[in-house]
Design a protein around this motif. Structure first.
Motif, PDB file in Angstrom:
ATOM      1  N   GLU A   1      17.547  55.866  41.649  1.00  0.00           N
ATOM      2  CA  GLU A   1      17.253  56.524  42.955  1.00  0.00           C
ATOM      3  C   GLU A   1      15.584  55.988  43.255  1.00  0.00           C
ATOM      4  N   ARG A   2      15.030  55.539  42.085  1.00  0.00           N
ATOM      5  CA  ARG A   2      13.446  55.132  42.286  1.00  0.00           C
ATOM      6  C   ARG A   2      13.414  53.838  42.936  1.00  0.00           C
ATOM      7  N   HIS A   3      14.461  53.061  42.728  1.00  0.00           N
ATOM      8  CA  HIS A   3      14.625  51.517  43.230  1.00  0.00           C
ATOM      9  C   HIS A   3      15.203  51.780  44.692  1.00  0.00           C
ATOM     10  N   GLY A   4      15.576  52.914  45.369  1.00  0.00           N
ATOM     11  CA  GLY A   4      15.816  52.968  46.580  1.00  0.00           C
ATOM     12  C   GLY A   4      17.271  53.121  46.903  1.00  0.00           C
ATOM     13  N   ALA A   5      18.222  53.413  45.991  1.00  0.00           N
ATOM     14  CA  ALA A   5      19.721  53.833  45.907  1.00  0.00           C
ATOM     15  C   ALA A   5      19.714  55.310  46.318  1.00  0.00           C
ATOM     16  N   ARG A   6      20.660  55.770  47.459  1.00  0.00           N
ATOM     17  CA  ARG A   6      20.789  57.058  47.575  1.00  0.00           C
ATOM     18  C   ARG A   6      21.973  57.344  46.920  1.00  0.00           C
ATOM     19  N   ILE A   7      21.898  58.597  46.242  1.00  0.00           N
ATOM     20  CA  ILE A   7      22.941  59.162  45.536  1.00  0.00           C
ATOM     21  C   ILE A   7      23.220  60.539  45.981  1.00  0.00           C
ATOM     22  N   HIS A   8      24.300  60.805  46.354  1.00  0.00           N
ATOM     23  CA  HIS A   8      24.724  62.201  46.970  1.00  0.00           C
ATOM     24  C   HIS A   8      25.332  63.068  45.852  1.00  0.00           C
ATOM     25  N   TRP A   9      24.539  63.861  45.297  1.00  0.00           N
ATOM     26  CA  TRP A   9      25.063  64.870  44.158  1.00  0.00           C
ATOM     27  C   TRP A   9      26.027  65.897  44.945  1.00  0.00           C
ATOM     28  N   ILE A  10      27.262  66.072  44.137  1.00  0.00           N
ATOM     29  CA  ILE A  10      28.044  66.986  44.619  1.00  0.00           C
ATOM     30  C   ILE A  10      28.277  67.729  43.450  1.00  0.00           C
ATOM     31  N   ASP A  11      28.223  69.122  43.564  1.00  0.00           N
ATOM     32  CA  ASP A  11      28.317  70.161  42.793  1.00  0.00           C
ATOM     33  C   ASP A  11      29.881  70.065  42.087  1.00  0.00           C
ATOM     34  N   GLY A  12      29.931  69.601  40.915  1.00  0.00           N
ATOM     35  CA  GLY A  12      31.063  69.577  40.115  1.00  0.00           C
ATOM     36  C   GLY A  12      31.924  71.049  40.037  1.00  0.00           C
ATOM     37  N   LEU A  13      31.387  71.994  40.287  1.00  0.00           N
ATOM     38  CA  LEU A  13      31.947  73.271  39.956  1.00  0.00           C
ATOM     39  C   LEU A  13      32.589  73.947  41.121  1.00  0.00           C
ATOM     40  N   LEU A  14      32.361  73.170  42.408  1.00  0.00           N
ATOM     41  CA  LEU A  14      32.963  73.480  43.728  1.00  0.00           C
ATOM     42  C   LEU A  14      34.389  73.196  43.605  1.00  0.00           C
ATOM     43  N   PRO A  15      35.192  74.216  44.231  1.00  0.00           N
ATOM     44  CA  PRO A  15      36.704  73.623  44.518  1.00  0.00           C
ATOM     45  C   PRO A  15      37.083  72.338  45.122  1.00  0.00           C
TER      46      PRO A  15
ATOM     47  N   HIS B   1      25.969  64.516  24.310  1.00  0.00           N
ATOM     48  CA  HIS B   1      24.647  64.856  25.307  1.00  0.00           C
ATOM     49  C   HIS B   1      23.677  63.729  25.293  1.00  0.00           C
ATOM     50  N   GLN B   2      23.649  62.858  24.367  1.00  0.00           N
ATOM     51  CA  GLN B   2      22.842  61.680  24.290  1.00  0.00           C
ATOM     52  C   GLN B   2      23.285  60.889  25.310  1.00  0.00           C
ATOM     53  N   PHE B   3      24.561  60.759  25.761  1.00  0.00           N
ATOM     54  CA  PHE B   3      25.050  59.806  26.580  1.00  0.00           C
ATOM     55  C   PHE B   3      24.957  60.242  28.072  1.00  0.00           C
ATOM     56  N   ALA B   4      24.999  61.627  28.038  1.00  0.00           N
ATOM     57  CA  ALA B   4      24.670  62.334  29.274  1.00  0.00           C
ATOM     58  C   ALA B   4      23.217  62.049  29.906  1.00  0.00           C
ATOM     59  N   LYS B   5      22.483  62.150  28.862  1.00  0.00           N
ATOM     60  CA  LYS B   5      20.946  61.948  29.219  1.00  0.00           C
ATOM     61  C   LYS B   5      20.711  60.586  29.505  1.00  0.00           C
ATOM     62  N   ARG B   6      21.177  59.469  28.761  1.00  0.00           N
ATOM     63  CA  ARG B   6      21.394  58.150  29.181  1.00  0.00           C
ATOM     64  C   ARG B   6      21.556  57.845  30.604  1.00  0.00           C
ATOM     65  N   GLN B   7      22.816  58.531  31.211  1.00  0.00           N
ATOM     66  CA  GLN B   7      23.250  58.350  32.168  1.00  0.00           C
ATOM     67  C   GLN B   7      22.374  58.995  33.339  1.00  0.00           C
ATOM     68  N   MET B   8      21.799  60.132  33.099  1.00  0.00           N
ATOM     69  CA  MET B   8      20.729  60.866  34.029  1.00  0.00           C
ATOM     70  C   MET B   8      19.545  59.786  34.160  1.00  0.00           C
ATOM     71  N   THR B   9      19.083  59.339  33.199  1.00  0.00           N
ATOM     72  CA  THR B   9      18.049  58.295  33.023  1.00  0.00           C
ATOM     73  C   THR B   9      18.130  57.166  34.261  1.00  0.00           C
ATOM     74  N   TRP B  10      19.446  56.583  33.794  1.00  0.00           N
ATOM     75  CA  TRP B  10      20.003  55.536  34.571  1.00  0.00           C
ATOM     76  C   TRP B  10      19.875  55.725  36.060  1.00  0.00           C
ATOM     77  N   PHE B  11      20.392  56.972  36.551  1.00  0.00           N
ATOM     78  CA  PHE B  11      20.636  57.456  38.004  1.00  0.00           C
ATOM     79  C   PHE B  11      19.245  57.409  38.585  1.00  0.00           C
ATOM     80  N   ARG B  12      18.287  58.182  37.734  1.00  0.00           N
ATOM     81  CA  ARG B  12      16.830  58.476  38.334  1.00  0.00           C
ATOM     82  C   ARG B  12      16.381  57.225  38.540  1.00  0.00           C
ATOM     83  N   HIS B  13      16.493  56.261  37.606  1.00  0.00           N
ATOM     84  CA  HIS B  13      16.022  54.648  37.776  1.00  0.00           C
ATOM     85  C   HIS B  13      16.207  53.968  38.718  1.00  0.00           C
TER      86      HIS B  13
END
Length: 93
Positions: A62-76, A48-60
């Motif tokens: 994105e704030r600096h201009g990178a576009r991230i396309h999120w795809i729902d992992g539960l989709l087929p 859980h701590q690692f996942a939280k650090r990953q999300m913090t990194w992704f938000r960082h």
């Protein structure tokens, strides 16, 4: 297999602790440093701590201009691939 290698004394644990969270806690359990229950609890916290650090990194990023396309992992899988192909086609054209 790790237990078998440890019984034969042919497995060096130290470098494997750097390969992933699981290795660190499983090795601590196998070597008697953690009970099974403690291993599971500590591994869950660490994941859980690692996942939280990953999300913090992704938000960082994105704030600096990178576009991230999120795809729902539960989709087929087929739907995930369709979304990826659509995104790639939009990037090209």
């Amino acid at each position: 297999s790790i237990i078998h290698l440890n019984d034969n004394r042919t497995f060096c644990f130290q470098p494997h602790t750097y390969y992933g969270l699981e290795y660190k806690y499983i090795i601590e359990h196998i070597t008697g440093k953690l009970s099974y229950a403690d291993m599971v609890a500590k591994l869950n916290v660490a994941i859980h701590q690692f996942a939280k650090r990953q999300m913090t990194w992704f938000r960082h990023v994105e704030r600096h201009g990178a576009r991230i396309h999120w795809i729902d992992g539960l989709l087929p899988l087929a739907e995930k691939l369709e979304q990826i192909e659509s995104l790639l086609a939009a990037e090209k054209g």
